[in-house]
Write an enzyme that holds these catalytic residues in place. Structure first.
Site, short mmCIF file in Angstrom:
data_model
loop_
_atom_site.label_atom_id
_atom_site.label_comp_id
_atom_site.label_asym_id
_atom_site.label_seq_id
_atom_site.Cartn_x
_atom_site.Cartn_y
_atom_site.Cartn_z
N CYS A 160 1.14 -1.38 0.17
CA CYS A 160 -0.03 0.20 -0.48
C CYS A 160 0.43 1.55 -0.17
O CYS A 160 0.48 2.51 -0.57
CB CYS A 160 -1.09 0.16 1.36
SG CYS A 160 -1.94 -1.45 1.52
N ASN A 188 -10.29 0.17 -0.36
CA ASN A 188 -8.79 0.29 -0.33
C ASN A 188 -8.38 0.22 -1.24
O ASN A 188 -7.77 -1.78 -1.65
CB ASN A 188 -8.23 -0.31 1.46
CG ASN A 188 -6.69 -0.46 1.53
OD1 ASN A 188 -6.33 -0.96 0.31
ND2 ASN A 188 -6.54 -1.40 2.49
N HIS A 197 -2.59 7.44 2.53
CA HIS A 197 -3.32 5.77 1.65
C HIS A 197 -5.01 5.62 2.77
O HIS A 197 -5.16 5.94 3.26
CB HIS A 197 -2.35 4.49 2.28
CG HIS A 197 -2.84 2.64 2.06
ND1 HIS A 197 -3.38 2.95 0.98
CD2 HIS A 197 -3.22 2.03 2.29
CE1 HIS A 197 -3.52 2.08 0.68
NE2 HIS A 197 -3.64 0.59 2.18
#
Ligand code: UT7
Length: 314
Positions: free
Chosen positions: A112, A270, A240
């Site tokens: 990520c 996400n 993020h």
């Protein structure tokens, strides 16, 4: 040593919207739980598109927004942890799809935090004279690695891509990409994992949550310090997009009430390495951040890796 700057952005998301109610038909969960605990209302899930297809679609838009063309690009870097093929890498596939001739082409896998890592390496390449115009892309098809019977993970992830064209800053122009602050916590690397043969994403959610909400704000502040930008000057914070509560927790510690806090997680879930460029591209598309304004990017995730830098908005 000329610095670099982001010239333009672009993003791509699959058309299929998957709501929380739809996921509640697969596992025991609810729209209310997912909104409260994670902040996600919906996510996009890819059909036939590969990571390379989505990466190329986002890059194509970024290139169209840049005023440059494929012949000007000499480096393609893709951040991803969900490419199925080991070789050729996604960067080569993107270059082929966009007709970019003979670029440097490599992938970066830091899960990520990938986009901020990739942007850091591209900034270094420009400073070293190894690139003049580069494409930096975050692209993920997490749905390929999702266990749709595991409610602790399948509610979280989405697919998509975001891309930036990065160019050398002029001699007398201030650098538009600040020094990267990057690192990792290898001894806790297994807290988020996609491991083994035919793997699924697995994680110790609370371990990551605690780490993210306690350890990352000081590192994000270091990125501001290294760029010579006071946090009170930030126009936006684009972290993020892991969890709304994590985003709010970090933002609170940064004490930046004037800044727009990116919350693309609500609509996109996400998307790992794609989440920062996706959210940033949308902020710019909606003209929410003025050109030249400082924006703090900060990625974190599997590894446990992290990376961030202050960039000037294109
Ligand atoms: O991008 C990669 C980096 N990853 C992250 O940043 C993830 C960070 N962690 C998180 O975002 C959160 O820890 C999660 C969203 C993964 C989980 O939220 P949480 O508030 O930490 O929940 P929990 O795991 O502590 O579970 C609380 C309760 C449990 O029930 P009991 O044991 O208290 O009865 C879980 O079984 O919620 C239950 N639960 C669910 N309930 C409904 C867990 N998942 C679900 C679900 N729906 N989907």
């Amino acid at each position: 040593m000329t610095g670099s700057r982001i010239l333009s952005l672009g993003h791509y998301q699959p058309s299929r919207v998957v709501t929380n109610d739809e996921i509640a038909q697969l596992v025991e969960t609810s729209d209310e739980w997912i909104r409260d605990r994670v902040g996600i209302a919906a996510r996009r899930i890819a059909g036939d598109e590969t990571v390379a297809d989505m990466a190329a679609a986002a890059a194509d838009k970024a290139l169209a927004n840049s005023g440059l063309n494929a012949a000007d690009i000499d480096l393609v870097v893709v951040a991803t942890c969900t490419s199925i093929d080991r070789s050729p890498n996604v960067a080569c596939r993107v270059a082929d799809k966009l007709g970019i001739d003979a670029p440097g082409a490599y992938d970066v896998n830091t899960a990520c935090s990938g986009f901020a890592y990739a942007l850091g390496t591209v900034d270094h390449a420009v400073r070293a004279g190894a690139s003049r115009n580069a494409l930096v892309i975050g692209a993920e098809k997490l749905s390929d690695f999702t266990d749709w019977t595991d409610r602790s993970t399948c509610i979280i992830f989405g697919d998509g891509a975001g891309a930036a064209v990065v160019t050398a800053a002029g001699e007398d122009e201030p650098a538009g990409v600040g020094p990267v602050v990057w690192g990792s916590v290898p001894e806790r690397g297994d807290a988020v994992r996609i491991q083994g043969w035919r793997p699924y994403v697995a994680q110790e959610g609370q371990t990551v949550f605690r780490w993210a909400t306690t350890a990352l704000a000081p590192l994000a502040l270091q990125a501001c310090e290294r760029a010579g930008v006071d946090p009170s000057e930030l126009a936006a914070f684009v972290p993020h997009q892991a969890n709304s509560r994590i985003i709010d927790g970090i933002a609170k510690r940064l004490n930046i009430p004037q800044a727009i806090i990116a919350k693309d997680i609500v609509e996109s879930g996400n998307t790992s390495a794609a989440s920062i460029p996706l959210a940033l591209s949308k902020l710019v598309e909606r003209r929410e951040v003025p050109a030249g304004a400082p924006v703090l990017l900060f990625g974190f995730g599997g590894g446990l890796t992290y990376a961030g830098q202050v960039v000037r908005c294109p």
